[in-house]
Design a protein around this motif. Structure first.
Motif, PDB file in Angstrom:
ATOM      1  N   ASP A  10       0.839  -1.186   0.000  1.00  0.00           N
ATOM      2  CA  ASP A  10       0.000   0.000   0.000  1.00  0.00           C
ATOM      3  C   ASP A  10       0.887   1.253   0.000  1.00  0.00           C
ATOM      4  N   PRO A  11       0.295   2.445  -0.217  1.00  0.00           N
ATOM      5  CA  PRO A  11       1.117   3.658  -0.330  1.00  0.00           C
ATOM      6  C   PRO A  11       2.059   3.883   0.852  1.00  0.00           C
ATOM      7  N   THR A  12       1.589   3.672   2.067  1.00  0.00           N
ATOM      8  CA  THR A  12       2.447   3.917   3.224  1.00  0.00           C
ATOM      9  C   THR A  12       3.654   2.989   3.203  1.00  0.00           C
ATOM     10  N   ALA A  13       3.435   1.732   2.892  1.00  0.00           N
ATOM     11  CA  ALA A  13       4.538   0.773   2.817  1.00  0.00           C
ATOM     12  C   ALA A  13       5.499   1.126   1.699  1.00  0.00           C
ATOM     13  N   GLN A  14       5.000   1.636   0.578  1.00  0.00           N
ATOM     14  CA  GLN A  14       5.867   2.044  -0.531  1.00  0.00           C
ATOM     15  C   GLN A  14       6.750   3.217  -0.129  1.00  0.00           C
ATOM     16  N   ILE A  15       6.181   4.188   0.601  1.00  0.00           N
ATOM     17  CA  ILE A  15       6.983   5.334   1.044  1.00  0.00           C
ATOM     18  C   ILE A  15       8.110   4.855   1.952  1.00  0.00           C
ATOM     19  N   ALA A  16       7.784   4.005   2.924  1.00  0.00           N
ATOM     20  CA  ALA A  16       8.804   3.493   3.839  1.00  0.00           C
ATOM     21  C   ALA A  16       9.894   2.748   3.078  1.00  0.00           C
ATOM     22  N   HIS A  17       9.488   1.928   2.118  1.00  0.00           N
ATOM     23  CA  HIS A  17      10.461   1.165   1.334  1.00  0.00           C
ATOM     24  C   HIS A  17      11.379   2.104   0.542  1.00  0.00           C
ATOM     25  N   ALA A  18      10.793   3.134  -0.062  1.00  0.00           N
ATOM     26  CA  ALA A  18      11.595   4.073  -0.843  1.00  0.00           C
ATOM     27  C   ALA A  18      12.632   4.775   0.026  1.00  0.00           C
TER      28      ALA A  18
END
Length: 338
Positions: free
Chosen positions: A121-129
């Motif tokens: 999800d978007p939050t997980a993508q931000i953290a990964h980036a």
């Protein structure tokens, strides 16, 4: 895995000067038709030197840090930077847009989402980036928080102990250079999915803040923390502190570990009888919770379960079971935490 070259749109990390671009987070729902969420990024580079990663807006309703980074990126001449500043003033952009603590798109709390997921999800993508694309570049990282709409903190730096004696000493030095009136130390990996834990795992020096809160912007806190941020950047060798920047005042260290929270004994309207920085003893009356729907019931007293200093106060008076009313911190012996 996300790479630097694919992560940043509109920014060449090898170029000097001021650049503005974004991290494009993929998302498709009723509002975003297979589109992206462009998390804003600004870089300021003056050539060789250290890289500092600066984050704010991890929680969208925490504003002091966002204001600090907006000022820093607009007021700083890139030619005065020795190295590189990577600035993300609205890291959790969906939450910033909605003025909420967590993302309205997926309910994710970004500071409980590291190391994230490239296809999540978007939050997980931000953290990964952040973890895979930006954190490995950094010599120093700062994540600027405040209490948000739900609470008010003593204006402070906020530091995880450890993970080793050398890094811990450097964290303490950075916190003391920031020069907020208070500094909180918490146990290592207090929140294993936080950015603080991710930085420790990556071997990157990192400190956080809690700059007041309450869902507004306190001018005095912004003034003092702006000077503190400049001192920390000067100490890192990336940006000279402007003439007239005050020296760091002493900070008082507090232990804000597990067992600090005082939770509500009832549902109703919380009336605090204490203020931030007040010292209390076990058994002291801290306030009352007044039942709203049951006027025949007596108000419930809130009593301190131990000695401590009031470090955090809840802001909205209406409370329900499970809500924290305040946090009590322990003073650290003179000389600072070991």
């Amino acid at each position: 895995m996300t790479t630097v070259t694919t992560l940043l749109r509109g920014i060449d990390l090898d170029a000097e000067g001021r650049q503005a671009g974004s991290i494009d987070i993929e998302h498709s729902d009723n509002r975003h038709d297979d589109g992206v969420i462009p998390v804003p990024v600004v870089t300021l580079s003056g050539g060789s030197g250290p890289t500092v990663l600066l984050l704010a807006g991890t929680h969208g309703d925490e504003y002091e840090g966002q204001v600090l980074l907006h000022r820093l990126m607009r007021e700083t001449d890139p030619s005065t930077v020795s190295g590189r500043l990577i600035i993300l003033p609205a890291l959790n952009l969906p939450a910033v847009r909605a003025a909420t603590r967590v993302s309205p798109l997926d309910g994710g709390n970004l500071n409980r989402s590291y190391p994230g997921d490239e296809r999540g999800d978007p939050t997980a993508q931000i953290a990964h980036a952040v973890v895979t694309g930006l954190l490995p570049l950094a010599d120093l990282a700062l994540d600027l928080h405040s209490g948000g709409a739900n609470s008010i903190y003593l204006p402070s730096t906020f530091v995880y102990a450890g993970p080793d004696p050398e890094t811990w000493q450097r964290k303490k030095d950075a916190a003391e250079a920031f020069g907020m009136p208070w500094s909180f130390v918490v146990p290592p990996r207090l929140e294993p999915a936080s950015f603080s834990a991710a930085a420790d795992e990556a071997g990157v020096l990192m400190i956080s803040t809690e700059l007041g809160g309450g869902g507004g912007v306190d001018p005095a806190i912004v003034r003092d923390s702006a000077a503190g941020l400049r001192r920390v950047l000067a100490g890192a060798g990336v940006l000279r502190a402007p003439d007239g920047t005050p020296t760091a005042p002493p900070t008082t260290w507090l232990d804000l570990g597990r067992g600090a929270a005082v939770r509500t004994p009832a549902r109703g309207l919380f009336e605090p009888l204490v203020t931030l920085s007040q010292r209390v003893a076990a058994g002291d009356l801290l306030g009352y919770v007044h039942p709203v729907e049951e006027p025949e019931r007596s108000s419930e007293p809130v009593v301190a379960h131990r000695d401590g200093i009031v470090a955090v106060l809840r802001r909205p008076p209406l409370v329900d079971f499970g809500d924290n009313l305040l946090h009590l911190a322990d003073p650290v012996p003179e000389g600072g935490p070991a």
